[in-house]
Design an enzyme around this catalytic site. Sequence first.
Site, PDB file in Angstrom:
ATOM      1  N   GLU A  27      27.186  -5.953  17.560  1.00 12.54           N
ATOM      2  CA  GLU A  27      27.063  -4.700  16.663  1.00 12.54           C
ATOM      3  C   GLU A  27      27.195  -3.481  17.491  1.00 12.54           C
ATOM      4  OE1 GLU A  27      25.055  -3.309  12.507  1.00 12.54           O
ATOM      5  OE2 GLU A  27      24.584  -5.277  13.236  1.00 12.54           O
ATOM      6  N   ARG A  28      26.443  -3.556  18.735  1.00 18.31           N
ATOM      7  CA  ARG A  28      26.312  -1.921  19.347  1.00 18.31           C
ATOM      8  C   ARG A  28      27.602  -1.759  19.783  1.00 18.31           C
ATOM      9  NH1 ARG A  28      21.758  -4.633  21.867  1.00 18.31           N
ATOM     10  NH2 ARG A  28      19.504  -3.493  21.270  1.00 18.31           N
ATOM     11  N   ARG A  29      28.520  -2.554  20.131  1.00 19.85           N
ATOM     12  CA  ARG A  29      29.827  -2.377  20.584  1.00 19.85           C
ATOM     13  C   ARG A  29      30.626  -1.709  19.356  1.00 19.85           C
ATOM     14  NH1 ARG A  29      31.042  -7.945  22.788  1.00 19.85           N
ATOM     15  NH2 ARG A  29      28.681  -8.029  22.339  1.00 19.85           N
ATOM     16  N   GLU A  52      19.467 -14.277  17.938  1.00 16.73           N
ATOM     17  CA  GLU A  52      20.009 -13.549  19.096  1.00 16.73           C
ATOM     18  C   GLU A  52      19.179 -12.608  19.132  1.00 16.73           C
ATOM     19  OE1 GLU A  52      24.079 -10.885  20.135  1.00 16.73           O
ATOM     20  OE2 GLU A  52      23.637 -11.372  18.129  1.00 16.73           O
ATOM     21  N   ASN A  53      18.777 -11.756  17.993  1.00 17.33           N
ATOM     22  CA  ASN A  53      17.986 -10.499  18.038  1.00 17.33           C
ATOM     23  C   ASN A  53      16.392 -10.966  18.540  1.00 17.33           C
ATOM     24  OD1 ASN A  53      19.339  -8.027  16.913  1.00 17.33           O
ATOM     25  ND2 ASN A  53      19.815  -9.644  15.209  1.00 17.33           N
ATOM     26  N   SER A  73      30.807   5.798  27.444  1.00 18.85           N
ATOM     27  CA  SER A  73      31.464   4.931  28.417  1.00 18.85           C
ATOM     28  C   SER A  73      32.797   4.177  27.756  1.00 18.85           C
ATOM     29  CB  SER A  73      30.557   3.528  28.659  1.00 18.85           C
ATOM     30  OG  SER A  73      31.027   2.785  29.369  1.00 18.85           O
ATOM     31  N   ARG A  86      16.466 -11.501  21.995  1.00 19.19           N
ATOM     32  CA  ARG A  86      16.582 -10.129  22.873  1.00 19.19           C
ATOM     33  C   ARG A  86      15.237  -9.389  22.795  1.00 19.19           C
ATOM     34  NH1 ARG A  86      21.991  -8.702  24.288  1.00 19.19           N
ATOM     35  NH2 ARG A  86      23.549 -10.313  23.569  1.00 19.19           N
ATOM     36  N   GLY A  89      37.029   2.069  27.747  1.00 17.01           N
ATOM     37  CA  GLY A  89      37.531   1.184  26.778  1.00 17.01           C
ATOM     38  C   GLY A  89      36.342  -0.054  26.625  1.00 17.01           C
ATOM     39  N   ARG A 145      18.125  -6.787  11.864  1.00 15.35           N
ATOM     40  CA  ARG A 145      17.985  -5.756  12.636  1.00 15.35           C
ATOM     41  C   ARG A 145      18.586  -4.408  11.653  1.00 15.35           C
ATOM     42  NH1 ARG A 145      20.338  -3.454  17.489  1.00 15.35           N
ATOM     43  NH2 ARG A 145      21.480  -5.276  17.482  1.00 15.35           N
TER      44      ARG A 145
END
Length: 295
Positions: A96-98, A129-130, A71, A133, A76, A57
Amino acid sequence: MAKKESAARLGKGLSAIFGEDVTNVLEDIQQGKTEVHEDSKFEVDVKDVHPNPYQPRKTFDEGKIKELADSIRLHGVFTPILVKKAVKGYELIAGERRLRASKEAGLKKIPAILMDFDDQQMMEIALLENVQREDLNAIEEAVGYEKLIKKLGYTQEELAKRIGKSREYVANMLRLLKLPPVVQTHVVNQELSMGHVRALLGLKDEKLMEEVAQKAIQLHLSVRAVETMVKNINEPKEKPETKPKDIHLGQVEKRLQTRFQTKVKVDAKHISIAYNGNDDLNRLLELLGGLDEEL
């Protein structure tokens, strides 16, 4: 469950989980539903975490990253990322988003779980995973499949079984990589559908692909319309053969044009004489009155 036991569930080429949902397996580990050894849990410097080199991605929704960063600033990071030891620092396995949002939020450290995966597992996890999702655009997905085939030596059929797709689906996705880069960008930007590009692949010339793609976007053409355009390009309608004019009729045509000083057409059944206005018509009628005598 010890770290080695949790990793074993994903180990040996991920054979233990193929046919299951790899996304859920990874989330179970990150959310504590699958026990891992306490020694595997730690806080890692975000600057020391490198992207998964096999991550297919390439595009991320920046708006959602910023929302997650907001957020994280307030609450945290609750769910740790998964990493593996690298030559320098760590390589990201999942989250990766986190990680991106934590950097956006200005965090120096982030909770992590250390896993023991090899390159094959890293590659398969990143893709599966991608795909599961549905995070990948069509081109990213195709590039991921190509890497698995080239790096791990899978056949299309083997890969199809591993990702839970048909061999035909995999073959069609890989064909997207034959598109010119400009057209691939249109796919990434969702300006062209899979139906459009499947039709475009019927053209052999890349320049023609680009031209038809641009026209399809500008005119909002349907898939059927693009298919028709491609067919017309590949199978142009043959012009009807024109029979050579009879030599005698051609000679008569020339004599009449000289006599009348106007355009004359003569075929097997008709004589057509062109005129311009009433005066010209009267001139021709006078000439026609003496035609029998002079010819």
